[in-house]
Design a protein around this motif. Structure first.
Motif, PDB file in Angstrom:
ATOM      1  N   ILE A   1      -9.784  11.241  -5.343  1.00  0.00           N
ATOM      2  CA  ILE A   1      -8.912  10.322  -4.616  1.00  0.00           C
ATOM      3  C   ILE A   1      -7.622  10.166  -5.397  1.00  0.00           C
ATOM      4  O   ILE A   1      -7.607   9.620  -6.511  1.00  0.00           O
ATOM      5  N   VAL A   2      -6.537  10.679  -4.817  1.00  0.00           N
ATOM      6  CA  VAL A   2      -5.207  10.575  -5.411  1.00  0.00           C
ATOM      7  C   VAL A   2      -4.417   9.571  -4.584  1.00  0.00           C
ATOM      8  O   VAL A   2      -4.498   9.572  -3.350  1.00  0.00           O
ATOM      9  N   THR A   3      -3.651   8.704  -5.233  1.00  0.00           N
ATOM     10  CA  THR A   3      -2.974   7.612  -4.533  1.00  0.00           C
ATOM     11  C   THR A   3      -1.470   7.630  -4.744  1.00  0.00           C
ATOM     12  O   THR A   3      -0.970   8.165  -5.734  1.00  0.00           O
ATOM     13  N   GLU A   4      -0.786   7.000  -3.792  1.00  0.00           N
ATOM     14  CA  GLU A   4       0.660   6.792  -3.865  1.00  0.00           C
ATOM     15  C   GLU A   4       0.942   5.382  -3.370  1.00  0.00           C
ATOM     16  O   GLU A   4       0.645   5.050  -2.216  1.00  0.00           O
ATOM     17  N   HIS A   5       1.493   4.532  -4.215  1.00  0.00           N
ATOM     18  CA  HIS A   5       1.796   3.157  -3.847  1.00  0.00           C
ATOM     19  C   HIS A   5       3.173   3.095  -3.192  1.00  0.00           C
ATOM     20  O   HIS A   5       4.153   3.599  -3.747  1.00  0.00           O
ATOM     21  N   ILE A   6       3.238   2.469  -2.020  1.00  0.00           N
ATOM     22  CA  ILE A   6       4.517   2.251  -1.362  1.00  0.00           C
ATOM     23  C   ILE A   6       4.578   0.795  -0.899  1.00  0.00           C
ATOM     24  O   ILE A   6       3.555   0.110  -0.843  1.00  0.00           O
ATOM     25  N   THR A   7       5.783   0.342  -0.569  1.00  0.00           N
ATOM     26  CA  THR A   7       5.969  -1.018  -0.068  1.00  0.00           C
ATOM     27  C   THR A   7       6.491  -0.950   1.355  1.00  0.00           C
ATOM     28  O   THR A   7       7.485  -0.275   1.639  1.00  0.00           O
ATOM     29  N   LEU A   8       5.803  -1.641   2.262  1.00  0.00           N
ATOM     30  CA  LEU A   8       6.190  -1.726   3.666  1.00  0.00           C
ATOM     31  C   LEU A   8       6.348  -3.196   4.024  1.00  0.00           C
ATOM     32  O   LEU A   8       5.388  -3.952   3.931  1.00  0.00           O
ATOM     33  N   LYS A   9       7.543  -3.604   4.396  1.00  0.00           N
ATOM     34  CA  LYS A   9       7.787  -5.002   4.760  1.00  0.00           C
ATOM     35  C   LYS A   9       7.280  -5.954   3.672  1.00  0.00           C
ATOM     36  O   LYS A   9       6.618  -6.955   3.958  1.00  0.00           O
ATOM     37  N   ASN A  10       7.535  -5.612   2.418  1.00  0.00           N
ATOM     38  CA  ASN A  10       7.140  -6.415   1.250  1.00  0.00           C
ATOM     39  C   ASN A  10       5.632  -6.462   1.034  1.00  0.00           C
ATOM     40  O   ASN A  10       5.151  -7.323   0.286  1.00  0.00           O
ATOM     41  N   GLU A  11       4.894  -5.561   1.672  1.00  0.00           N
ATOM     42  CA  GLU A  11       3.448  -5.484   1.474  1.00  0.00           C
ATOM     43  C   GLU A  11       3.112  -4.229   0.665  1.00  0.00           C
ATOM     44  O   GLU A  11       3.659  -3.144   0.916  1.00  0.00           O
ATOM     45  N   ASP A  12       2.203  -4.371  -0.288  1.00  0.00           N
ATOM     46  CA  ASP A  12       1.753  -3.230  -1.077  1.00  0.00           C
ATOM     47  C   ASP A  12       0.702  -2.442  -0.291  1.00  0.00           C
ATOM     48  O   ASP A  12      -0.331  -2.990   0.109  1.00  0.00           O
ATOM     49  N   VAL A  13       0.981  -1.177  -0.083  1.00  0.00           N
ATOM     50  CA  VAL A  13       0.091  -0.288   0.654  1.00  0.00           C
ATOM     51  C   VAL A  13      -0.141   0.968  -0.184  1.00  0.00           C
ATOM     52  O   VAL A  13       0.790   1.480  -0.818  1.00  0.00           O
ATOM     53  N   ILE A  14      -1.366   1.432  -0.193  1.00  0.00           N
ATOM     54  CA  ILE A  14      -1.714   2.602  -0.990  1.00  0.00           C
ATOM     55  C   ILE A  14      -2.055   3.760  -0.058  1.00  0.00           C
ATOM     56  O   ILE A  14      -3.019   3.694   0.717  1.00  0.00           O
TER      57      ILE A  14
ATOM     58  N   THR B   1      -3.492   7.568   0.367  1.00  0.00           N
ATOM     59  CA  THR B   1      -4.414   8.434  -0.369  1.00  0.00           C
ATOM     60  C   THR B   1      -4.343   9.857   0.178  1.00  0.00           C
ATOM     61  O   THR B   1      -3.909  10.087   1.308  1.00  0.00           O
ATOM     62  N   ASN B   2      -4.801  10.784  -0.631  1.00  0.00           N
ATOM     63  CA  ASN B   2      -4.891  12.171  -0.185  1.00  0.00           C
ATOM     64  C   ASN B   2      -6.159  12.418   0.619  1.00  0.00           C
ATOM     65  O   ASN B   2      -6.471  13.568   0.955  1.00  0.00           O
ATOM     66  N   GLN B   3      -6.882  11.355   0.958  1.00  0.00           N
ATOM     67  CA  GLN B   3      -8.112  11.476   1.744  1.00  0.00           C
ATOM     68  C   GLN B   3      -7.924  10.920   3.150  1.00  0.00           C
ATOM     69  O   GLN B   3      -8.868  10.445   3.780  1.00  0.00           O
ATOM     70  N   ARG B   4      -6.662  10.910   3.644  1.00  0.00           N
ATOM     71  CA  ARG B   4      -6.368  10.622   5.044  1.00  0.00           C
ATOM     72  C   ARG B   4      -6.600   9.170   5.444  1.00  0.00           C
ATOM     73  O   ARG B   4      -6.936   8.879   6.590  1.00  0.00           O
ATOM     74  N   ALA B   5      -6.428   8.267   4.522  1.00  0.00           N
ATOM     75  CA  ALA B   5      -6.578   6.835   4.801  1.00  0.00           C
ATOM     76  C   ALA B   5      -5.658   6.062   3.865  1.00  0.00           C
ATOM     77  O   ALA B   5      -5.276   6.561   2.800  1.00  0.00           O
ATOM     78  N   ILE B   6      -5.321   4.829   4.274  1.00  0.00           N
ATOM     79  CA  ILE B   6      -4.501   3.961   3.437  1.00  0.00           C
ATOM     80  C   ILE B   6      -5.264   2.671   3.163  1.00  0.00           C
ATOM     81  O   ILE B   6      -6.193   2.312   3.897  1.00  0.00           O
ATOM     82  N   TYR B   7      -4.843   1.986   2.108  1.00  0.00           N
ATOM     83  CA  TYR B   7      -5.478   0.722   1.744  1.00  0.00           C
ATOM     84  C   TYR B   7      -4.420  -0.361   1.662  1.00  0.00           C
ATOM     85  O   TYR B   7      -3.386  -0.191   0.993  1.00  0.00           O
ATOM     86  N   TRP B   8      -4.669  -1.459   2.367  1.00  0.00           N
ATOM     87  CA  TRP B   8      -3.762  -2.618   2.373  1.00  0.00           C
ATOM     88  C   TRP B   8      -4.362  -3.661   1.446  1.00  0.00           C
ATOM     89  O   TRP B   8      -5.389  -4.280   1.750  1.00  0.00           O
ATOM     90  N   GLU B   9      -3.716  -3.879   0.324  1.00  0.00           N
ATOM     91  CA  GLU B   9      -4.304  -4.701  -0.739  1.00  0.00           C
ATOM     92  C   GLU B   9      -4.499  -6.152  -0.295  1.00  0.00           C
ATOM     93  O   GLU B   9      -5.532  -6.756  -0.596  1.00  0.00           O
ATOM     94  N   ARG B  10      -3.520  -6.729   0.379  1.00  0.00           N
ATOM     95  CA  ARG B  10      -3.606  -8.148   0.737  1.00  0.00           C
ATOM     96  C   ARG B  10      -4.823  -8.457   1.602  1.00  0.00           C
ATOM     97  O   ARG B  10      -5.497  -9.476   1.423  1.00  0.00           O
ATOM     98  N   GLU B  11      -5.134  -7.578   2.537  1.00  0.00           N
ATOM     99  CA  GLU B  11      -6.238  -7.794   3.464  1.00  0.00           C
ATOM    100  C   GLU B  11      -7.537  -7.122   3.018  1.00  0.00           C
ATOM    101  O   GLU B  11      -8.549  -7.216   3.719  1.00  0.00           O
ATOM    102  N   GLU B  12      -7.500  -6.437   1.895  1.00  0.00           N
ATOM    103  CA  GLU B  12      -8.653  -5.664   1.411  1.00  0.00           C
ATOM    104  C   GLU B  12      -9.183  -4.751   2.520  1.00  0.00           C
ATOM    105  O   GLU B  12     -10.380  -4.621   2.743  1.00  0.00           O
ATOM    106  N   ALA B  13      -8.231  -4.084   3.191  1.00  0.00           N
ATOM    107  CA  ALA B  13      -8.554  -3.303   4.387  1.00  0.00           C
ATOM    108  C   ALA B  13      -8.260  -1.827   4.179  1.00  0.00           C
ATOM    109  O   ALA B  13      -7.154  -1.452   3.761  1.00  0.00           O
ATOM    110  N   LEU B  14      -9.235  -1.000   4.484  1.00  0.00           N
ATOM    111  CA  LEU B  14      -9.051   0.442   4.547  1.00  0.00           C
ATOM    112  C   LEU B  14      -8.667   0.786   5.989  1.00  0.00           C
ATOM    113  O   LEU B  14      -9.313   0.324   6.926  1.00  0.00           O
TER     114      LEU B  14
END
Length: 215
Positions: free
Chosen positions: A3-16, A18-31
């Motif tokens: 699992i390789v990750t890239e952190h980006i910011t969207l509308k002041n939200e931290d979003v991760i 991944t190279n596994q075809r999914a993203i993770y939204w840290e605030r909501e603990e949501a894949l």
């Protein structure tokens, strides 16, 4: 699986990403992912096309590793969880879900999600036409967004075409990101890549089994 990750910011939200075809939204603990197309392999086999059984299991194993890696509490599937009529793959998915009793699963209904609400209830899936959690709107198909909210969608199976020397070409799945939307790659490995419909001014984050990079 790496699992390789890239952190980006969207509308002041931290979003991760991944190279596994999914993203993770840290605030909501949501894949968050799209286009799993469960049932596609069984559908093809039913119609006489010899597709290996292991394709679905490989997708589900990747999904399990992502859930455990991020300790996700929510799973947002942005359309096309299923592919066709109810078939044996749904039973496989139901059994797989039993290992995640505390996982909240929300499906934003896609064009392939034509199964009965009874099946969705049986699987413990909350089905919605769209989901709005500021500053994002989750929906299956990309749309022209004139609102202040940022859309996260799937459906188009985005990819990029990278040209090398001579006639060498490489197609890779990617995330497409603009100022007001993110389009997710198809989660299933058993899908094609659309390298033509790239939104205007989009940044593409392509990835391989061992890397993720911005184009």
């Amino acid at each position: 699986m790496q699992i390789v990750t890239e952190h980006i910011t969207l509308k002041n939200e931290d979003v991760i990403l991944t190279n596994q075809r999914a993203i993770y939204w840290e605030r909501e603990e949501a894949l968050i992912l799209s286009d799993i197309h469960i049932g596609k392999t069984a559908h093809f086999r039913r119609h006489g096309i010899p597709i290996p059984d292991g394709i679905l299991q490989k997708d589900l194993n990747r999904l399990k590793e992502l859930i455990l890696h991020f300790n996700a509490k929510e799973l947002f599937i942005v359309g096309d969880l299923f592919h066709a009529e109810t078939n044996s793959d749904m039973a496989t998915f139901k059994q797989w879900l039993t290992q995640f009793e505390d996982l909240n699963l929300v499906l934003i209904k896609g064009n392939h999600d034509t199964q009965s609400l009874r099946l969705m209830d049986d699987l413990g899936i909350v089905v919605m036409a769209q989901l709005e959690i500021e500053p994002f709107i989750f929906l299956h198909e990309p749309m022209d967004n004139t609102l202040n909210l940022f859309t996260i969608s799937g459906h188009t199976h985005p990819g990029v075409l990278i040209k090398g020397r001579g006639k060498q070409k490489l197609k890779l799945p990617c995330y497409q990101v603009t100022v007001n939307q993110l389009i997710l790659p198809a989660f299933s490995l058993f899908t094609g890549l659309n390298t033509r419909n790239i939104p205007k001014d989009a940044s593409c984050y392509a990835f391989t089994d061992t890397s993720i990079f911005k184009l």
